[in-house]
Design a protein around this motif. Structure first.
Motif, short mmCIF file in Angstrom:
data_model
loop_
_atom_site.label_atom_id
_atom_site.label_comp_id
_atom_site.label_asym_id
_atom_site.label_seq_id
_atom_site.Cartn_x
_atom_site.Cartn_y
_atom_site.Cartn_z
N SER A 13 0.84 -1.19 0.00
CA SER A 13 0.00 0.00 0.00
C SER A 13 0.87 1.23 0.00
CB SER A 13 -0.91 -0.01 1.22
OG SER A 13 -0.13 -0.24 2.38
N ALA A 14 1.73 1.33 -1.03
CA ALA A 14 2.58 2.52 -1.13
C ALA A 14 1.68 3.71 -1.37
CB ALA A 14 3.56 2.36 -2.28
N PRO A 15 2.12 4.88 -0.88
CA PRO A 15 1.35 6.08 -1.14
C PRO A 15 1.09 6.21 -2.63
CG PRO A 15 3.15 6.54 0.37
CD PRO A 15 3.32 5.13 -0.09
N ALA A 16 -0.13 6.58 -3.00
CA ALA A 16 -0.53 6.57 -4.41
C ALA A 16 0.36 7.48 -5.25
CB ALA A 16 -1.99 7.03 -4.50
N GLY A 17 0.63 7.04 -6.46
CA GLY A 17 1.36 7.87 -7.41
C GLY A 17 2.84 7.96 -7.17
N VAL A 18 3.36 7.20 -6.21
CA VAL A 18 4.79 7.26 -5.94
C VAL A 18 5.52 6.28 -6.83
CG1 VAL A 18 6.58 6.78 -4.25
CG2 VAL A 18 4.52 8.00 -3.57
N SER A 19 6.52 6.78 -7.57
CA SER A 19 7.30 5.89 -8.42
C SER A 19 8.68 6.50 -8.65
CB SER A 19 6.57 5.68 -9.75
OG SER A 19 7.35 4.93 -10.62
N PRO A 20 9.54 6.44 -7.64
CA PRO A 20 10.85 7.07 -7.77
C PRO A 20 11.67 6.44 -8.89
CG PRO A 20 10.76 5.69 -5.81
CD PRO A 20 9.37 5.77 -6.35
N SER A 21 12.40 7.28 -9.63
CA SER A 21 13.27 6.79 -10.68
C SER A 21 14.53 6.19 -10.07
CB SER A 21 13.65 7.94 -11.60
OG SER A 21 14.39 8.89 -10.86
N LEU A 22 15.34 5.51 -10.89
CA LEU A 22 16.61 4.95 -10.41
C LEU A 22 17.47 6.07 -9.83
CD1 LEU A 22 17.52 2.41 -13.24
CD2 LEU A 22 16.78 1.91 -10.91
N ARG A 23 17.48 7.19 -10.54
CA ARG A 23 18.28 8.32 -10.10
C ARG A 23 17.82 8.82 -8.73
NH1 ARG A 23 20.93 13.13 -12.15
NH2 ARG A 23 19.95 14.87 -11.07
N ALA A 24 16.50 8.91 -8.57
CA ALA A 24 15.96 9.37 -7.29
C ALA A 24 16.30 8.39 -6.18
CB ALA A 24 14.45 9.57 -7.40
N LEU A 25 16.21 7.08 -6.47
CA LEU A 25 16.55 6.07 -5.46
C LEU A 25 18.00 6.23 -5.04
CD1 LEU A 25 14.78 2.87 -6.86
CD2 LEU A 25 14.34 3.94 -4.66
N PHE A 26 18.87 6.39 -6.03
CA PHE A 26 20.30 6.53 -5.74
C PHE A 26 20.54 7.76 -4.86
CE2 PHE A 26 24.49 8.27 -6.64
CZ PHE A 26 25.29 7.16 -6.41
N LEU A 27 19.98 8.88 -5.27
CA LEU A 27 20.22 10.13 -4.53
C LEU A 27 19.60 10.07 -3.13
CD1 LEU A 27 19.75 12.78 -7.37
CD2 LEU A 27 21.88 11.98 -6.31
N GLY A 28 18.41 9.51 -3.04
CA GLY A 28 17.74 9.42 -1.74
C GLY A 28 18.59 8.62 -0.76
N PHE A 29 19.05 7.46 -1.19
CA PHE A 29 19.83 6.63 -0.26
C PHE A 29 21.23 7.18 -0.05
CE2 PHE A 29 16.39 3.62 -0.84
CZ PHE A 29 16.26 3.16 0.46
N ALA A 30 21.76 7.90 -1.05
CA ALA A 30 23.06 8.55 -0.83
C ALA A 30 22.94 9.59 0.28
CB ALA A 30 23.56 9.19 -2.13
N SER A 31 21.83 10.32 0.29
CA SER A 31 21.66 11.34 1.34
C SER A 31 21.58 10.67 2.71
CB SER A 31 20.41 12.18 1.06
OG SER A 31 19.25 11.47 1.43
N VAL A 32 20.96 9.50 2.76
CA VAL A 32 20.88 8.77 4.03
C VAL A 32 22.27 8.32 4.47
CG1 VAL A 32 20.06 6.66 5.13
CG2 VAL A 32 18.52 7.99 3.71
N GLY A 33 23.02 7.74 3.53
CA GLY A 33 24.35 7.21 3.86
C GLY A 33 25.28 8.29 4.36
#
Lengths: 199, 173
Positions: A13-33
């Motif tokens: 039940s992911a929030p509707a309309g959410v579909s991060p791109s590969l680039r967004a996934l990379f950047l998101g997790f890079a910010s976490v790391g």
């Protein structure tokens, strides 16, 4: 890169309309790391649930539950799960690369300094001091985790046994864990049944 | 090449039993990497751990650093992949069905039973790092102080790591 291999199933039940791109996934997790020192889980939750809203709060708890249930590095497992959920194998890969890549590059850049100065007494002292601090932090973590264990009288002996076998006797971990997980899980299962019967 | 493959296999095996995350695995990593394979000595192992502590990133970073120290970039990649791959496959296969397993009595029994083992392993990790670093009285006092501050105050752990670095630089540890 192929698209998503694991479609978001009806169960998720992911929030509707959410579909991060590969680039967004990379950047998101890079910010976490790059934002966490000595453990990044709180930052992972903030990024996933509050900032980018890739996971609803209950989704986060369920996925983290799976990652903590399984062995392995929890936050890295979580990156795999989130990456795979939205972009399949490629998503899992870029999420982990993002999480570990930045910190690794930083350490890598400082590497030559280490090779050059590792023999200096001051550097040795600093590293030993940091290791001592890390040792204290780990001890505190163990204490907190121990306090959170349910059914202390029944289960903390297993903690002591694990410590003695691994730290003092230096037995190989795979054998120790296999034996102790079986014992402790059986104890928990029987205890659960007993309580269930009483209730 | 054999070395790189061995790194991958050792870490893949290690992380199949790493309940409690990378910190809980420190004693076993030390046993395999230092005592059994002689890839690193005590001092280097402690230094890599300290560097990973002082750098940002998840706790698993220390694995990447060990691989890198043992066999350069291929080693770093092999060790990291070994750490991630086995459970990634399991997660990939399980995650869509997890909500059905999560409430099962057996799953909950394993979850309850694993928790105290993780406590013991993290404590063993603390013990092992202190031992490998060869801490003297000053170092042990620092360990106690840091643990106490972490439990009793809301100070960010980074301050405590900074405190350790300062005390170590002054030669007190």
């Amino acid at each position: 890169m192929s698209g998503r291999i694991v479609p978001p199933s009806a169960a998720s039940s992911a929030p509707a309309g959410v579909s991060p791109s590969l680039r967004a996934l990379f950047l998101g997790f890079a910010s976490v790391g790059l934002s966490g020192f000595g453990g990044v889980l709180p930052f992972a939750r903030r990024m996933l649930v509050e900032e980018r809203r890739w996971l609803a709060p209950e989704d986060f708890n369920t996925l983290l539950g799976l990652c903590q249930f399984l062995p392995g590095p929890n936050v890295i497992n979580l990156a795999v799960a989130v990456g795979a959920r939205y972009r399949g194998v490629a998503g899992a890969l870029v999420a982990v690369l993002g999480l570990l890549g930045g910190p690794f590059l930083i350490v890598r850049a400082l590497g030559p300094l280490y090779t050059r100065f590792a023999d200096l007494a001051v550097v040795q002292g600093v590293l030993r001091g940091v290791a001592a601090a890390g040792c204290g932090l780990l001890a505190a973590t163990a204490w907190r985790m121990g306090r959170a264990v349910r059914g202390k009288w029944m289960f903390l002996p297993f903690a002591v046994l694990a410590f003695v076998l691994v730290a003092l006797l230096r037995w190989p971990l795979p054998a120790v864990m296999l034996g102790l997980v079986l014992l402790a899980a059986t104890a928990a299962y029987l205890d659960g049944k007993r309580h269930g019967a009483r209730a | 090449m054999a070395l790189v493959l061995d790194l991958f296999l050792q870490f893949a095996l290690l992380f199949c039993v790493a309940f409690g995350g990378a910190s809980a695995l420190l004693p076993e990593m030390h046993r395999v990497v230092v005592a059994q394979k002689h890839w690193l000595d005590d001092a280097t192992f402690t230094h890599l751990y300290a560097i990973a502590q002082g750098a940002p990133g998840p706790n698993g970073l220390v694995v990447t650093l060990i691989g890198w120290q043992v066999a350069g970039l291929p080693g770093a990649l092999a060790a990291t992949l070994g750490m991630c791959l086995p459970m990634s496959i399991v997660i990939y296969l399980l995650m869509r069905h997890w909500h059905r397993f999560a409430k099962h009595p057996l799953t909950q029994a394993v979850q309850l039973g694993v928790a105290p083992l993780a406590v013991g392993l993290v404590a063993a990790g603390a013990f092992m790092i202190g031992q490998a670093a060869g801490l003297a009285a000053g170092g042990l006092a620092l360990v106690g102080l840091v643990a106490l501050l972490q439990l009793q105050t809301r100070l960010h752990p980074l301050w405590l790591i900074g405190l350790g670095a300062a005390a170590g630089g002054l030669g007190w540890v």
